[in-house]
Design a protein around this motif. Structure first.
Motif, PDB file in Angstrom:
ATOM      1  N   THR A  31       0.658  -1.043   0.312  1.00 58.01           N
ATOM      2  CA  THR A  31       0.032  -0.372   0.141  1.00 58.01           C
ATOM      3  C   THR A  31       1.005   1.191  -0.221  1.00 58.01           C
ATOM      4  OG1 THR A  31      -0.215   0.287   2.344  1.00 58.01           O
ATOM      5  CG2 THR A  31      -2.299  -0.833   1.007  1.00 58.01           C
ATOM      6  N   LEU A  43      -2.468   4.370   1.475  1.00 56.85           N
ATOM      7  CA  LEU A  43      -3.492   4.559   2.388  1.00 56.85           C
ATOM      8  C   LEU A  43      -3.921   5.982   2.986  1.00 56.85           C
ATOM      9  CD1 LEU A  43      -1.891   1.726   5.424  1.00 56.85           C
ATOM     10  CD2 LEU A  43      -4.155   1.545   3.341  1.00 56.85           C
ATOM     11  N   ALA A  49      -7.892   3.344   4.294  1.00 54.29           N
ATOM     12  CA  ALA A  49      -7.716   2.101   4.978  1.00 54.29           C
ATOM     13  C   ALA A  49      -8.536   0.968   5.516  1.00 54.29           C
ATOM     14  CB  ALA A  49      -7.290   2.960   5.988  1.00 54.29           C
ATOM     15  N   TRP A  52     -10.007  -0.623   2.134  1.00 56.89           N
ATOM     16  CA  TRP A  52      -8.538  -2.136   2.087  1.00 56.89           C
ATOM     17  C   TRP A  52      -8.641  -2.934   3.017  1.00 56.89           C
ATOM     18  CZ3 TRP A  52      -5.403  -4.734   3.883  1.00 56.89           C
ATOM     19  CH2 TRP A  52      -4.644  -5.542   2.623  1.00 56.89           C
ATOM     20  N   LEU A  79      -5.248   5.691  12.029  1.00 59.08           N
ATOM     21  CA  LEU A  79      -4.606   5.790  11.058  1.00 59.08           C
ATOM     22  C   LEU A  79      -3.288   5.116  11.034  1.00 59.08           C
ATOM     23  CD1 LEU A  79      -4.083   5.613   7.794  1.00 59.08           C
ATOM     24  CD2 LEU A  79      -4.721   8.069   7.439  1.00 59.08           C
ATOM     25  N   LEU A  82      -1.632   2.262  11.975  1.00 63.80           N
ATOM     26  CA  LEU A  82      -1.642   0.973  10.730  1.00 63.80           C
ATOM     27  C   LEU A  82      -0.852   1.731  10.012  1.00 63.80           C
ATOM     28  CD1 LEU A  82      -5.297   1.552   9.862  1.00 63.80           C
ATOM     29  CD2 LEU A  82      -4.280  -0.789  10.355  1.00 63.80           C
ATOM     30  N   ARG A  86       2.830  -0.756   8.895  1.00 64.62           N
ATOM     31  CA  ARG A  86       3.250  -0.752   8.265  1.00 64.62           C
ATOM     32  C   ARG A  86       4.296  -0.895   7.415  1.00 64.62           C
ATOM     33  NH1 ARG A  86       1.107   1.394   3.551  1.00 64.62           N
ATOM     34  NH2 ARG A  86       2.300   4.095   4.816  1.00 64.62           N
TER      35      ARG A  86
END
Length: 219
Positions: A31, A43, A49, A52, A79, A82, A86
């Protein structure tokens, strides 16, 4: 005196609890991807997000998950959580693909997420008991732990040599090589692989044409 076991069914779930497929986990890493020579964040906000996660089957009820995930921290912080994990997981996979030592902070962040994985436990039911689960962290942490687990497991089981970066300079996707030979170079032979073959063909044709022209001029 016999005591009837009370029903203890968990509430309707806001996310899936099965293992996240390895391909989905790598899709999550991508992403953040290369587009026209620059890394592009997919994202871009919490809704993106959430879309997804839902479209990849990681959460089953997006509205319920969003309410639970943002109740205490808000959408911006959710967010950020995440994206942070990630990026750390992506950095670890990228380093492993290059046979480098991952950054210590990236490893710490992945381990932090992994510690939030759901715990399997027994719960009472009408006919005795059944298998249930409980959560250590918040809903975001649980999702991140489930995404990280298949990648971490492949590294831990000695399959880190299968973690690859697409050989295309315009792609650079991180992927898991499931080919029998273990020598796959491109994320997708039908796209990046064919483009590379076509480029090599054009280069060979150009060299042949230039060589013929030089020979003709010399004669």
């Amino acid at each position: 005196m016999n005591t009837k076991l009370s029903s203890n069914h968990p509430p309707a779930t806001d996310h899936a609890h099965g293992a996240v497929p390895l391909e989905t986990a790598f899709d999550f890493l991508n992403t953040l991807e290369l587009d026209n020579g620059a890394l592009v964040e997919r994202l871009t906000d919490f809704d993106a997000a959430l879309d997804w996660l839902a479209s990849h089957g990681v959460v089953q009820d997006p509205a319920r998950f969003a309410d639970a995930a943002t109740a205490d921290k808000g959408r911006a912080a959710a967010l950020a959580q995440l994206v942070t994990t990630r990026t750390a997981l992506r950095d670890v996979a990228h380093a492993v693909a290059h046979e480098d030592i991952p950054d210590a902070e990236a490893i710490d962040e992945v381990n932090r997420a992994m510690r939030s994985h759901q715990r399997i436990e027994l719960v009472a039911a009408k006919d005795g008991c059944r298998l249930g689960h409980s959560h250590v962290g918040d809903p975001i942490d649980d999702v991140l732990a489930r995404i990280a687990e298949p990648i971490v497991r492949q590294i831990g089981e000695g399959h880190d040599d299968r973690i690859r970066i697409c050989a295309s300079d315009t792609c650079r996707w991180i992927f898991y090589d499931e080919s029998r030979s273990g020598r796959r170079r491109w994320c997708d032979m039908a796209t990046c692989g064919n483009r590379a073959k076509a480029r090599r063909h054009r280069e060979r044709a150009k060299d042949t044409t230039e060589g013929a022209a030089a020979a003709s001029a010399a004669s």
